[in-house]
Motif scaffolding. Structure first.
Motif, PDB file in Angstrom:
ATOM      1  N   PRO A  82      -0.254  -4.460 -20.594  1.00 14.60           N
ATOM      2  CA  PRO A  82       0.908  -3.587 -20.799  1.00 14.60           C
ATOM      3  C   PRO A  82       1.003  -2.517 -19.720  1.00 14.60           C
ATOM      4  CG  PRO A  82      -0.317  -3.880 -22.840  1.00 14.60           C
ATOM      5  CD  PRO A  82      -1.164  -4.449 -21.739  1.00 14.60           C
ATOM      6  N   MET A  83       2.220  -2.230 -19.291  1.00 19.09           N
ATOM      7  CA  MET A  83       2.454  -1.195 -18.303  1.00 19.09           C
ATOM      8  C   MET A  83       3.157   0.003 -18.957  1.00 19.09           C
ATOM      9  SD  MET A  83       1.259  -2.136 -15.279  1.00 19.09           S
ATOM     10  CE  MET A  83      -0.182  -2.454 -16.278  1.00 19.09           C
ATOM     11  N   GLY A  84       3.234   1.102 -18.230  1.00 13.94           N
ATOM     12  CA  GLY A  84       3.863   2.309 -18.743  1.00 13.94           C
ATOM     13  C   GLY A  84       3.040   3.022 -19.789  1.00 13.94           C
ATOM     14  N   GLN A  85       1.735   2.736 -19.828  1.00 14.71           N
ATOM     15  CA  GLN A  85       0.883   3.315 -20.863  1.00 14.71           C
ATOM     16  C   GLN A  85       0.632   4.807 -20.647  1.00 14.71           C
ATOM     17  OE1 GLN A  85      -0.480   1.444 -23.742  1.00 14.71           O
ATOM     18  NE2 GLN A  85       1.364   0.445 -22.963  1.00 14.71           N
ATOM     19  N   ASP A  86       0.552   5.245 -19.382  1.00 12.09           N
ATOM     20  CA  ASP A  86       0.294   6.664 -19.116  1.00 12.09           C
ATOM     21  C   ASP A  86       1.420   7.529 -19.670  1.00 12.09           C
ATOM     22  OD1 ASP A  86      -2.077   6.062 -17.858  1.00 12.09           O
ATOM     23  OD2 ASP A  86      -1.224   6.075 -15.840  1.00 12.09           O
ATOM     24  N   ALA A  87       2.648   7.124 -19.395  1.00 10.46           N
ATOM     25  CA  ALA A  87       3.791   7.886 -19.889  1.00 10.46           C
ATOM     26  C   ALA A  87       3.891   7.784 -21.411  1.00 10.46           C
ATOM     27  CB  ALA A  87       5.079   7.379 -19.249  1.00 10.46           C
ATOM     28  N   LEU A  88       3.646   6.583 -21.952  1.00  5.79           N
ATOM     29  CA  LEU A  88       3.749   6.360 -23.392  1.00  5.79           C
ATOM     30  C   LEU A  88       2.779   7.232 -24.170  1.00  5.79           C
ATOM     31  CD1 LEU A  88       4.933   4.702 -25.764  1.00  5.79           C
ATOM     32  CD2 LEU A  88       3.109   3.027 -25.360  1.00  5.79           C
ATOM     33  N   HIS A  89       1.539   7.356 -23.656  1.00  4.83           N
ATOM     34  CA  HIS A  89       0.502   8.115 -24.358  1.00  4.83           C
ATOM     35  C   HIS A  89       0.308   9.519 -23.798  1.00  4.83           C
ATOM     36  CE1 HIS A  89      -0.765   4.611 -26.703  1.00  4.83           C
ATOM     37  NE2 HIS A  89      -0.674   3.892 -25.597  1.00  4.83           N
ATOM     38  N   ASP A  90       1.201   9.920 -22.879  1.00  6.45           N
ATOM     39  CA  ASP A  90       1.161  11.260 -22.291  1.00  6.45           C
ATOM     40  C   ASP A  90      -0.201  11.552 -21.672  1.00  6.45           C
ATOM     41  OD1 ASP A  90       2.273  13.690 -21.564  1.00  6.45           O
ATOM     42  OD2 ASP A  90       1.585  14.705 -23.393  1.00  6.45           O
ATOM     43  N   TRP A 107     -11.802  12.706 -22.798  1.00  6.84           N
ATOM     44  CA  TRP A 107     -10.918  13.704 -22.183  1.00  6.84           C
ATOM     45  C   TRP A 107      -9.465  13.515 -22.596  1.00  6.84           C
ATOM     46  CZ3 TRP A 107     -11.906  18.228 -20.543  1.00  6.84           C
ATOM     47  CH2 TRP A 107     -13.134  18.531 -19.930  1.00  6.84           C
ATOM     48  N   GLU A 108      -9.103  12.291 -22.973  1.00  8.51           N
ATOM     49  CA  GLU A 108      -7.715  12.034 -23.354  1.00  8.51           C
ATOM     50  C   GLU A 108      -7.336  12.731 -24.668  1.00  8.51           C
ATOM     51  OE1 GLU A 108      -7.050   7.837 -23.332  1.00  8.51           O
ATOM     52  OE2 GLU A 108      -7.488   7.647 -21.188  1.00  8.51           O
ATOM     53  N   SER A 109      -8.330  13.212 -25.403  1.00 15.89           N
ATOM     54  CA  SER A 109      -8.053  13.914 -26.664  1.00 15.89           C
ATOM     55  C   SER A 109      -8.036  15.431 -26.496  1.00 15.89           C
ATOM     56  CB  SER A 109      -9.115  13.529 -27.707  1.00 15.89           C
ATOM     57  OG  SER A 109      -9.056  12.151 -28.001  1.00 15.89           O
ATOM     58  N   GLU A 110      -8.218  15.906 -25.263  1.00 14.18           N
ATOM     59  CA  GLU A 110      -8.228  17.339 -25.004  1.00 14.18           C
ATOM     60  C   GLU A 110      -6.831  17.849 -24.645  1.00 14.18           C
ATOM     61  OE1 GLU A 110     -10.852  19.281 -25.480  1.00 14.18           O
ATOM     62  OE2 GLU A 110     -12.059  17.531 -26.055  1.00 14.18           O
ATOM     63  N   CYS A 113      -6.547   2.389 -32.111  1.00 13.62           N
ATOM     64  CA  CYS A 113      -6.796   3.831 -32.090  1.00 13.62           C
ATOM     65  C   CYS A 113      -6.668   4.420 -30.686  1.00 13.62           C
ATOM     66  CB  CYS A 113      -8.171   4.148 -32.672  1.00 13.62           C
ATOM     67  SG  CYS A 113      -9.548   3.390 -31.788  1.00 13.62           S
ATOM     68  N   PHE A 114      -6.628   3.555 -29.657  1.00 12.74           N
ATOM     69  CA  PHE A 114      -6.444   4.027 -28.289  1.00 12.74           C
ATOM     70  C   PHE A 114      -5.097   3.529 -27.758  1.00 12.74           C
ATOM     71  CE2 PHE A 114     -11.183   4.156 -28.558  1.00 12.74           C
ATOM     72  CZ  PHE A 114     -11.314   5.532 -28.415  1.00 12.74           C
ATOM     73  N   ASP A 115      -5.089   2.423 -27.019  1.00 16.46           N
ATOM     74  CA  ASP A 115      -3.842   1.953 -26.405  1.00 16.46           C
ATOM     75  C   ASP A 115      -3.047   0.992 -27.288  1.00 16.46           C
ATOM     76  OD1 ASP A 115      -4.418   3.449 -24.213  1.00 16.46           O
ATOM     77  OD2 ASP A 115      -4.760   1.768 -22.847  1.00 16.46           O
TER      78      ASP A 115
END
Length: 286
Positions: free
Chosen positions: A220-228, A152-155, A84-86
């Motif tokens: 795993p890397m690139g998670q910030d871009a993947l999950h915006d 905050w990631e859901s805002e 449900c998160f990463d």
């Protein structure tokens, strides 16, 4: 006694109590999988370092505080990796808890580690145990703890500084403040140091996410871009994020309160700076 030995002994004691009696074997195994072997144990090391700098007059309480912080951190990683998160498959170079044991057991393992952390603090010296419980609760839950950080990631709109203070900075601030409390000192002068180290770690993590590989980091890397997700790299670019990291770490050293262990703490922060800013990421000015 080395800090690493104190930290691991305290964590092992907590896990042994969780595994006493006749608990569910797979859930017990999942707890160990989540906690052992650990990562760098940065948060408990900071907490014990502050306690030592303040005199460390109650080592048992300081050790329990350090273990509690790490147990909360490990719980947050278990939950952060969930689908449900990463939905991460790897953590610390091995399968994440939900991949190794199932999603239901991962939820229960994370919940159990949170409860175990507060149980550890209940065993601390009574006069300091209650303030430690309050501190850990404050920086774990709402409105400014790591739960808020995840929320905050859901805002739709996110202030990057507020997000970083909650998601990553909260447990570092808890570490410095709880180290002071465990040694019988006022935690307030230690707030800025924890906040600055926490912000530095988040910026460094953003840089790693954008520039390193899974093989290099064990996750795993690139998670910030993947999950915006908001990040220092996304807002400032890689050179700007590096400069921001260096500024934060310089401020962290300057914020250390006057205490018997001030020089030791400054050396620890400098070592942290070297760890977070490898040579190939440093600015030309260095």
């Amino acid at each position: 006694m080395p800090l690493t030995f104190r930290i691991e002994s305290a964590i092992d004691g907590a896990l042994a109590r969780a595994g006493g009696g006749a608990p569910p074997p797979r859930l017990t195994s999942a707890l160990h999988h989540a906690v052992k072997p650990g990562g760098a144990r940065i948060r408990p090391t900071i907490s014990l370092s502050v306690a030592l700098a303040c005199g460390d007059d109650d080592p048992g309480t300081a050790d329990r505080a350090a273990a509690a912080i790490e147990l909360i951190h490990c719980a947050s990683l278990v939950h952060d990796d969930l689908p449900c998160f990463d939905d991460a498959a790897i953590r610390r170079g091995k399968l994440t808890v939900h991949r190794a044991y199932s999603e239901p057991l991962a939820v229960l393992a994370g919940d159990s580690l949170i409860i175990l952390a507060f149980e550890e603090l209940s065993r601390a010296t009574p006069a300091r145990g209650l303030p430690l419980v309050a501190e850990l609760a404050r920086f774990t839950g709402m409105p400014h703890g790591i739960c808020a950080g995840q929320g905050w990631e859901s805002e739709d709109e996110i202030d990057l500084a507020t997000y970083h203070r909650a998601k990553t900075g909260a447990l570092f601030t808890a570490a410095t403040r709880m180290g002071a409390i465990a040694a019988g000192h006022d935690p307030e002068p230690w707030t800025e140091l924890g906040a600055r180290i926490g912000e530095a770690f988040q910026v460094a993590d953003d840089l790693l996410d954008a520039t390193q590989t899974e093989m290099q980091t064990g996750k795993p890397m690139g998670q910030d871009a993947l999950h915006d997700r908001p990040s220092a790299v996304g807002q400032l670019g890689i050179p700007g994020a590096i400069r921001r990291l260096e500024d934060i770490l310089s401020g962290a050293i300057a914020s250390i309160p006057a205490c018997p262990g001030e020089a030791m703490l400054a050396a620890m922060v400098r070592k942290t700076a070297e760890r977070l800013t490898p040579v190939h990421h440093r600015t030309p000015a260095e």
